[in-house]
Motif scaffolding. Structure first.
Motif, PDB file in Angstrom:
ATOM      1  N   GLU A 115       0.829  -1.207   0.000  1.00 56.80           N
ATOM      2  CA  GLU A 115       0.000   0.000   0.000  1.00 56.80           C
ATOM      3  C   GLU A 115       0.861   1.254   0.000  1.00 56.80           C
ATOM      4  O   GLU A 115       0.592   2.218  -0.727  1.00 56.80           O
ATOM      5  N   GLN A 116       1.912   1.260   0.806  1.00 56.62           N
ATOM      6  CA  GLN A 116       2.816   2.411   0.859  1.00 56.62           C
ATOM      7  C   GLN A 116       3.523   2.610  -0.475  1.00 56.62           C
ATOM      8  O   GLN A 116       3.672   3.743  -0.953  1.00 56.62           O
ATOM      9  N   ARG A 163       2.449   1.661  -3.463  1.00 52.45           N
ATOM     10  CA  ARG A 163       1.483   2.140  -4.452  1.00 52.45           C
ATOM     11  C   ARG A 163       1.283   3.641  -4.330  1.00 52.45           C
ATOM     12  O   ARG A 163       1.211   4.355  -5.339  1.00 52.45           O
ATOM     13  N   ARG A 164       1.183   4.118  -3.108  1.00 53.81           N
ATOM     14  CA  ARG A 164       0.982   5.566  -2.900  1.00 53.81           C
ATOM     15  C   ARG A 164       2.192   6.352  -3.406  1.00 53.81           C
ATOM     16  O   ARG A 164       2.040   7.415  -4.040  1.00 53.81           O
ATOM     17  N   SER A 220       2.184   6.259  -7.291  1.00 51.71           N
ATOM     18  CA  SER A 220       0.996   6.765  -8.009  1.00 51.71           C
ATOM     19  C   SER A 220       1.302   8.139  -8.590  1.00 51.71           C
ATOM     20  O   SER A 220       1.966   8.967  -7.951  1.00 51.71           O
TER      21      SER A 220
END
Length: 236
Positions: A228-229, A231-232, A235
């Motif tokens: 998740e980290q 991906r952020r 992005s």
């Protein structure tokens, strides 16, 4: 230093980042642990039933004997092989198999972390056992906050027990782990030493499976957080 990924690695990394890694797995680690649990319970039941059947048959064969003769019979002819061979061998084998399961899981997890971080598995000093190498790598590269040190140390004891079973036939007196295992056994009722030899109860296997389940779930949550980290950060 960021390493270049092959097309295959890039595709797998994308699946991992977006939670689509199921296609790379035959079954989940939790499913595998439940298979171990099912096997342990079923085989213990089967051994219990076989022992009861043999004892019942022996009881019938000496039913007409005097009490004194029967009392003299049992110490010599009770079917102790169910304990000394079947239960002992199966329980030791499960401990060894669970260790192999965890080693395989940790190796795969480290490979996945290497893909997500685009790092090399040799980026940190990875001397030591599979458990020690994974602990160093996941903490240093993956920045995993859990499992905590106590959980890793407890699993370390599990591997000491596995190593004594594999390399010394379960006989601790020939092992450098003797003192550590003895202290561990003194705190529990489901594993003990009999003249220096490790004796495992079925309850210890249930305990171990639960420990591994919790351990694996914590690692999976940390990996999900890493994805998740990442991906952020990546992005647009």
């Amino acid at each position: 230093m960021t390493r270049e990924l092959t097309p295959f690695e890039s595709s797998m990394r994308s699946d991992l980042l977006h939670g689509r890694a199921n296609q790379w797995e035959v079954s989940s680690p939790r499913d595998e642990l439940e298979k171990f649990r099912f096997f342990v319970r079923q085989i213990e039941t089967m051994i219990d039933q076989a022992e009861e059947s043999e004892v019942s048959s022996l009881q019938e064969s000496i039913a007409g004997w005097s009490k004194e003769a029967q009392d003299e019979f049992w110490p010599h002819y009770y079917p102790i092989h169910w304990d000394e061979i079947f239960r002992s061998t199966i329980r030791n084998s499960v401990v060894v198999s669970l260790a192999t399961f965890l080693e395989t899981f940790l190796d795969r997890l480290c490979t996945h972390v290497a893909l997500i971080t685009r790092s090399d598995l040799r980026v940190v000093d990875l001397r030591g056992s599979t458990l020690e190498r994974a602990r160093k790598y996941l903490n240093a590269v993956g920045k995993f906050a859990s499992p905590n040190s106590l959980a890793w140390d407890e699993l370390g004891m599990f591997f000491k027990i596995r190593n004594v079973i594999v390399h010394a036939g379960g006989f601790t007196l020939a092992s450098s782990y003797q003192k550590a295992i003895q202290q561990f056994c003194e705190k529990r009722k489901d594993i003990h030493l009999e003249h220096g030899s490790i004796e495992i109860e079925s309850a210890f296997l249930e305990f171990l499976i639960e420990q591994l389940k919790t351990f694996v779930e914590q690692l999976e949550r940390e990996f999900k957080s890493l994805c998740e980290q990442t991906r952020r950060l990546e992005s647009p």
